[in-house]
Scaffold this motif. Structure first.
Motif, PDB file in Angstrom:
ATOM      1  N   UNK A 107       0.828  -1.206   0.000  1.00  0.00           N
ATOM      2  CA  UNK A 107       0.000   0.000   0.000  1.00  0.00           C
ATOM      3  C   UNK A 107       0.864   1.258   0.000  1.00  0.00           C
ATOM      4  N   UNK A 108       1.874   1.291   0.840  1.00  0.00           N
ATOM      5  CA  UNK A 108       2.746   2.472   0.904  1.00  0.00           C
ATOM      6  C   UNK A 108       3.519   2.665  -0.399  1.00  0.00           C
ATOM      7  N   UNK A 109       3.985   1.581  -0.991  1.00  0.00           N
ATOM      8  CA  UNK A 109       4.727   1.702  -2.243  1.00  0.00           C
ATOM      9  C   UNK A 109       3.827   2.130  -3.395  1.00  0.00           C
ATOM     10  N   UNK A 110       2.598   1.618  -3.424  1.00  0.00           N
ATOM     11  CA  UNK A 110       1.680   2.003  -4.494  1.00  0.00           C
ATOM     12  C   UNK A 110       1.266   3.461  -4.388  1.00  0.00           C
ATOM     13  N   UNK A 111       1.044   3.931  -3.172  1.00  0.00           N
ATOM     14  CA  UNK A 111       0.680   5.347  -2.986  1.00  0.00           C
ATOM     15  C   UNK A 111       1.814   6.253  -3.445  1.00  0.00           C
ATOM     16  N   UNK A 112       3.046   5.923  -3.061  1.00  0.00           N
ATOM     17  CA  UNK A 112       4.200   6.722  -3.485  1.00  0.00           C
ATOM     18  C   UNK A 112       4.398   6.654  -4.990  1.00  0.00           C
ATOM     19  N   UNK A 113       4.224   5.466  -5.552  1.00  0.00           N
ATOM     20  CA  UNK A 113       4.411   5.291  -6.991  1.00  0.00           C
ATOM     21  C   UNK A 113       3.361   6.050  -7.785  1.00  0.00           C
ATOM     22  N   UNK A 114       2.101   5.997  -7.344  1.00  0.00           N
ATOM     23  CA  UNK A 114       1.040   6.681  -8.075  1.00  0.00           C
ATOM     24  C   UNK A 114       1.172   8.195  -7.966  1.00  0.00           C
ATOM     25  N   UNK A 115       1.588   8.700  -6.818  1.00  0.00           N
ATOM     26  CA  UNK A 115       1.826  10.143  -6.695  1.00  0.00           C
ATOM     27  C   UNK A 115       2.961  10.589  -7.602  1.00  0.00           C
ATOM     28  N   UNK A 116       3.978   9.785  -7.698  1.00  0.00           N
ATOM     29  CA  UNK A 116       5.113  10.118  -8.554  1.00  0.00           C
ATOM     30  C   UNK A 116       4.705  10.154 -10.030  1.00  0.00           C
ATOM     31  N   UNK A 117       3.946   9.166 -10.485  1.00  0.00           N
ATOM     32  CA  UNK A 117       3.493   9.139 -11.870  1.00  0.00           C
ATOM     33  C   UNK A 117       2.493  10.252 -12.143  1.00  0.00           C
ATOM     34  N   UNK A 118       1.617  10.557 -11.183  1.00  0.00           N
ATOM     35  CA  UNK A 118       0.665  11.649 -11.376  1.00  0.00           C
ATOM     36  C   UNK A 118       1.383  12.974 -11.509  1.00  0.00           C
ATOM     37  N   UNK A 119       2.423  13.186 -10.715  1.00  0.00           N
ATOM     38  CA  UNK A 119       3.193  14.429 -10.817  1.00  0.00           C
ATOM     39  C   UNK A 119       3.905  14.525 -12.165  1.00  0.00           C
ATOM     40  N   UNK A 120       4.425  13.415 -12.653  1.00  0.00           N
ATOM     41  CA  UNK A 120       5.073  13.410 -13.963  1.00  0.00           C
ATOM     42  C   UNK A 120       4.077  13.713 -15.077  1.00  0.00           C
ATOM     43  N   UNK A 121       2.916  13.046 -15.049  1.00  0.00           N
ATOM     44  CA  UNK A 121       1.908  13.275 -16.084  1.00  0.00           C
ATOM     45  C   UNK A 121       1.341  14.687 -16.017  1.00  0.00           C
ATOM     46  N   UNK A 122       1.235  15.242 -14.818  1.00  0.00           N
ATOM     47  CA  UNK A 122       0.737  16.605 -14.678  1.00  0.00           C
ATOM     48  C   UNK A 122       1.702  17.610 -15.295  1.00  0.00           C
ATOM     49  N   UNK A 123       2.984  17.436 -15.051  1.00  0.00           N
ATOM     50  CA  UNK A 123       3.965  18.331 -15.658  1.00  0.00           C
ATOM     51  C   UNK A 123       4.007  18.152 -17.173  1.00  0.00           C
ATOM     52  N   UNK A 124       3.821  16.929 -17.634  1.00  0.00           N
ATOM     53  CA  UNK A 124       3.781  16.690 -19.073  1.00  0.00           C
ATOM     54  C   UNK A 124       2.575  17.389 -19.707  1.00  0.00           C
ATOM     55  N   UNK A 125       1.440  17.362 -19.021  1.00  0.00           N
ATOM     56  CA  UNK A 125       0.246  18.015 -19.559  1.00  0.00           C
ATOM     57  C   UNK A 125       0.378  19.532 -19.552  1.00  0.00           C
TER      58      UNK A 125
END
Length: 418
Positions: A73-91
């Motif tokens: 759970x902790x790894x998935x939360x960190x991983x999803x926040x990291x990918x969301x931040x990357x996709x947000x900057x890309x957008x």
């Protein structure tokens, strides 16, 4: 169901590149295998099909043990926040998103909703919608039409547990550092109209257009329902563009600046369908006091996109078909579904031309099947056996480069002769 021999983890592996700083490579490979299993089992939408595609183990206990772990759970939360931040900057770097407002739609959904008969049997008198697990989700809508789902937050039972309004405020606070310099409008239904939620939105520097109920009280203790009789709703009309399979909708609206006990002086829009005076009036509240009524109604109409996202996640990714027990199992699977949706729309190889989620799944399935077919064809020793293999398993496959040149030369000679 397609069971690829090679390349099953490779597409998601490129999407999760650099995630080794959050988890071990073995854990990243397991997460990639789960995401690809969810995508390949989307057509069957059954528990057995998803288990067979996801688990890669002879028993289902390994699946429960992996999904029910707290460390995952902790790894998935960190991983999803990291990918969301990357996709947000890309957008935000795209040309179409440099100007215009970004819409943040927030709503709650039920995972594992019970049937009507089971609701009346186990939960008598609890209304129409009773779910096993409740999740608060957010969806970012950019001006160029792209959608980015945020990590779902699970509502847990308990006297001092955070409510759905508290979880929505957490989503707003997490986005505040990334979108502080942009114009963001939060849209939500009447369930999220509360003082703590409005306070979180104003602290983040965002604007909002939120629905409210008719019993909302003004500063003079007068409900909004009492003002409907004295208003002339036909003074201005708003026409929304037609969605897929629907006609254009015209609304009669009236806009007033009123002082509410919840939020102070705000712009209140009274809306109902045009030429239907017996219809129920809808109330919209916003801090955009200078915006016209048509603009406020248009902004709130974007809230329906999160319902479309829920439908796609439940229909194609098995969000409500998969039943996982335990304290962390349902939340882990919801995070995996969100990660799979982001992979399809933001990192899928060969799926940029497809627009819908189902078309992207089919394109990804075809790409993986073609990749595995080429591997099998190269494994065959002689050209005669490759020809028999192509005729047996792929009768419409293109011929080799040498054979295609011969065919083109033969056609050219026939044309010159004629």
């Amino acid at each position: 169901m397609i069971q690829p021999l090679r390349g099953r983890i490779r597409p998601v592996g490129y999407f999760l590149r650099g995630a080794s700083q959050f988890a071990a490579p073995r854990t990243i490979a397991a997460i990639a295998r789960f995401v690809m299993g969810i995508l390949f089992a989307a057509f069957e939408r059954t528990v057995a099909g998803i288990r067979e595609a996801v688990a890669d183990s002879p028993t289902a206990s390994a699946l429960r043990q992996f999904l029910g772990s707290r460390e995952l759970r902790e790894k998935l939360v960190t991983l999803l926040r990291w990918k969301t931040r990357q996709n947000l900057r890309k957008a935000l770097r795209r040309r179409g998103n440099r100007t215009g407002s970004i819409i943040l739609a927030i709503d709650s959904t039920f995972k594992g909703t019970l049937s009507r008969r089971a609701r009346h049997l186990f939960f008598p008198g609890h209304g129409e919608r009773v779910g096993q697990h409740i999740f608060v989700c957010g969806l970012l809508l950019f001006p160029d039409g792209t959608r980015l789902p945020l990590g779902p937050l699970q509502k847990k039972g308990g006297r001092h547990a955070p409510t759905q309004v508290d979880l929505a405020a957490v989503l707003v606070r997490e986005l505040a550092p990334e979108l502080r310099r942009r114009s963001v409008v939060v849209v939500a239904d009447a369930f999220f109209f509360a003082k703590k939620f409005l306070r979180a939105i104003r602290t983040a520097g965002f604007h909002y257009v939120i629905a409210c109920k008719g019993n909302t009280v003004l500063t003079d203790r007068t409900p909004l329902d009492s003002l409907v009789r004295t208003l002339r709703l036909a003074a201005s009309c708003v026409t929304l563009p037609a969605r897929r399979g629907e006609r254009q909708k015209t609304f009669s609206v009236a806009r007033r600046l009123l002082g509410l006990r919840c939020g102070g002086t705000q712009a209140v829009v009274f809306s109902r369908p045009h030429h239907k005076r017996s219809a129920r009036t809808k109330f919209l509240v916003s801090d955009l006091q200078d915006a016209p009524a048509a603009e406020l109604v248009r902004l709130y109409a974007h809230r329906w996109q999160i319902e479309v996202y829920f439908r796609e996640a439940k229909s194609y990714l098995g969000f409500d078909q998969y039943r996982v027990t335990g304290e962390y199992g349902p939340g882990n699977f919801a995070l995996l579904v969100t990660l799979a949706y982001q992979f399809l729309h933001w990192g899928g190889a060969g799926t940029e031309r497809a627009q819908t989620t189902l078309a992207r799944i089919r394109a990804l399935t075809a790409d993986v099947a073609a990749d595995n077919y080429e591997v099998l064809e190269r494994a065959v020793a002689t050209r005669h056996r490759r020809k028999k293999f192509r005729a047996r398993f792929h009768p419409h496959a293109p011929s080799s480069a040498h054979g295609s040149r011969r065919a083109k030369t033969r056609i050219k000679r026939i044309r010159l002769a004629s």
